[in-house]
Design a protein around this motif. Structure first.
Motif, PDB file in Angstrom:
ATOM      1  N   ASP A  47       0.852  -1.177   0.000  1.00 51.31           N
ATOM      2  CA  ASP A  47       0.000   0.000   0.000  1.00 51.31           C
ATOM      3  C   ASP A  47       0.892   1.232   0.000  1.00 51.31           C
ATOM      4  O   ASP A  47       1.770   1.366   0.865  1.00 51.31           O
ATOM      5  CB  ASP A  47      -0.910  -0.016   1.227  1.00 51.31           C
ATOM      6  N   LEU A  48       0.684   2.110  -0.951  1.00 50.89           N
ATOM      7  CA  LEU A  48       1.479   3.323  -1.098  1.00 50.89           C
ATOM      8  C   LEU A  48       2.974   3.017  -1.176  1.00 50.89           C
ATOM      9  O   LEU A  48       3.812   3.751  -0.672  1.00 50.89           O
ATOM     10  CB  LEU A  48       1.199   4.304   0.049  1.00 50.89           C
ATOM     11  N   GLY A  49       3.312   1.878  -1.805  1.00 49.29           N
ATOM     12  CA  GLY A  49       4.711   1.520  -2.000  1.00 49.29           C
ATOM     13  C   GLY A  49       5.367   0.849  -0.815  1.00 49.29           C
ATOM     14  O   GLY A  49       6.558   0.566  -0.842  1.00 49.29           O
ATOM     15  N   ILE A  50       4.619   0.564   0.219  1.00 44.41           N
ATOM     16  CA  ILE A  50       5.176  -0.069   1.415  1.00 44.41           C
ATOM     17  C   ILE A  50       4.549  -1.447   1.568  1.00 44.41           C
ATOM     18  O   ILE A  50       3.327  -1.586   1.590  1.00 44.41           O
ATOM     19  CB  ILE A  50       4.886   0.778   2.672  1.00 44.41           C
ATOM     20  N   SER A  51       5.393  -2.468   1.683  1.00 42.58           N
ATOM     21  CA  SER A  51       4.907  -3.833   1.881  1.00 42.58           C
ATOM     22  C   SER A  51       4.740  -4.102   3.365  1.00 42.58           C
ATOM     23  O   SER A  51       5.688  -3.978   4.134  1.00 42.58           O
ATOM     24  CB  SER A  51       5.898  -4.841   1.287  1.00 42.58           C
ATOM     25  N   VAL A  52       3.525  -4.449   3.742  1.00 46.03           N
ATOM     26  CA  VAL A  52       3.201  -4.745   5.135  1.00 46.03           C
ATOM     27  C   VAL A  52       2.816  -6.211   5.213  1.00 46.03           C
ATOM     28  O   VAL A  52       2.032  -6.694   4.397  1.00 46.03           O
ATOM     29  CB  VAL A  52       2.023  -3.867   5.637  1.00 46.03           C
ATOM     30  N   THR A  53       3.368  -6.920   6.194  1.00 46.33           N
ATOM     31  CA  THR A  53       3.022  -8.321   6.395  1.00 46.33           C
ATOM     32  C   THR A  53       2.177  -8.460   7.651  1.00 46.33           C
ATOM     33  O   THR A  53       2.168  -7.581   8.511  1.00 46.33           O
ATOM     34  CB  THR A  53       4.287  -9.200   6.531  1.00 46.33           C
ATOM     35  N   ASP A  54       1.501  -9.598   7.749  1.00 45.47           N
ATOM     36  CA  ASP A  54       0.584  -9.790   8.872  1.00 45.47           C
ATOM     37  C   ASP A  54       1.293  -9.926  10.216  1.00 45.47           C
ATOM     38  O   ASP A  54       0.681  -9.773  11.259  1.00 45.47           O
ATOM     39  CB  ASP A  54      -0.333 -10.984   8.627  1.00 45.47           C
ATOM     40  N   ASN A  55       2.609 -10.193  10.222  1.00 47.16           N
ATOM     41  CA  ASN A  55       3.337 -10.272  11.483  1.00 47.16           C
ATOM     42  C   ASN A  55       4.094  -8.972  11.795  1.00 47.16           C
ATOM     43  O   ASN A  55       4.869  -8.916  12.749  1.00 47.16           O
ATOM     44  CB  ASN A  55       4.291 -11.457  11.483  1.00 47.16           C
ATOM     45  N   LEU A  56       3.878  -7.950  10.983  1.00 54.63           N
ATOM     46  CA  LEU A  56       4.479  -6.630  11.156  1.00 54.63           C
ATOM     47  C   LEU A  56       6.012  -6.665  11.135  1.00 54.63           C
ATOM     48  O   LEU A  56       6.665  -5.888  11.801  1.00 54.63           O
ATOM     49  CB  LEU A  56       3.967  -5.948  12.425  1.00 54.63           C
ATOM     50  N   ARG A  57       6.574  -7.559  10.356  1.00 49.04           N
ATOM     51  CA  ARG A  57       8.016  -7.587  10.135  1.00 49.04           C
ATOM     52  C   ARG A  57       8.267  -6.844   8.822  1.00 49.04           C
ATOM     53  O   ARG A  57       7.453  -6.874   7.911  1.00 49.04           O
ATOM     54  CB  ARG A  57       8.546  -9.017  10.021  1.00 49.04           C
ATOM     55  N   TRP A  58       9.408  -6.196   8.709  1.00 50.12           N
ATOM     56  CA  TRP A  58       9.685  -5.364   7.543  1.00 50.12           C
ATOM     57  C   TRP A  58      10.693  -6.002   6.600  1.00 50.12           C
ATOM     58  O   TRP A  58      11.173  -5.358   5.678  1.00 50.12           O
ATOM     59  CB  TRP A  58      10.158  -3.987   8.003  1.00 50.12           C
ATOM     60  N   SER A  59      11.005  -7.267   6.797  1.00 48.64           N
ATOM     61  CA  SER A  59      12.011  -7.928   5.968  1.00 48.64           C
ATOM     62  C   SER A  59      11.611  -7.943   4.492  1.00 48.64           C
ATOM     63  O   SER A  59      12.441  -7.670   3.619  1.00 48.64           O
ATOM     64  CB  SER A  59      12.260  -9.346   6.457  1.00 48.64           C
TER      65      SER A  59
END
Length: 142
Positions: A47-59
């Motif tokens: 979303d808006l160029g940022i990948s968000v995962t369900d565990n809130l890790r940014w790897s």
């Protein structure tokens, strides 16, 4: 064509998904629906160029921007290899590569050393390119 009465959901329902954000190992499975149609559950979303995962890790996000900036850096090196002016090379870095590395970094700033190194490696390669260092020169001061 959708009308006002049906809320326009028939054409956009395939774009509607849900993601549960949690650090819990187990949780109650809940199904969400819109106008009677079940929504798909996703583990990550961009979303808006940022990948968000369900565990809130940014790897995943850091890996994606590292790959993208490395590609951009490779393109700049190929296209601009004859440009020797340090100021022009720095301007290319500041306008094409650095914004990709810094976009929304307040949100996803890496805490793990591995991800910091990935981002730093891009900057090391770019610094060597800007200053026209030979490949065998060290990045650090002696």
């Amino acid at each position: 064509m959708t009308g006002v009465g049906d809320g326009g959901c028939s054409s956009t329902l395939k774009n509607c998904k849900f993601m549960r954000l949690t650090h819990k190992k187990s949780f109650k499975h809940i199904h969400y629906d819109m106008n009677g149609d079940l929504l798909d559950r996703v583990k990550s979303v961009k979303d808006l160029g940022i990948s968000v995962t369900d565990n809130l890790r940014w790897s995943q996000h850091i890996q994606e921007i590292t790959l993208k900036t490395n590609r951009t850096l490779g393109l700049v090196k190929r296209v601009c290899r004859d440009i020797k002016d340090v100021h022009i090379r720095k301007a290319l870095y500041c306008s094409l590569i650095r914004p990709q590395l810094e976009y929304a970094s307040e949100l996803w700033s890496p805490e793990q050393v591995t991800y910091k190194r990935m981002l730093e490696n891009v900057q090391r390669r770019e610094t060597k390119f800007i200053l026209d260092y030979p490949q065998h020169c060290s990045y650090t001061r002696d």
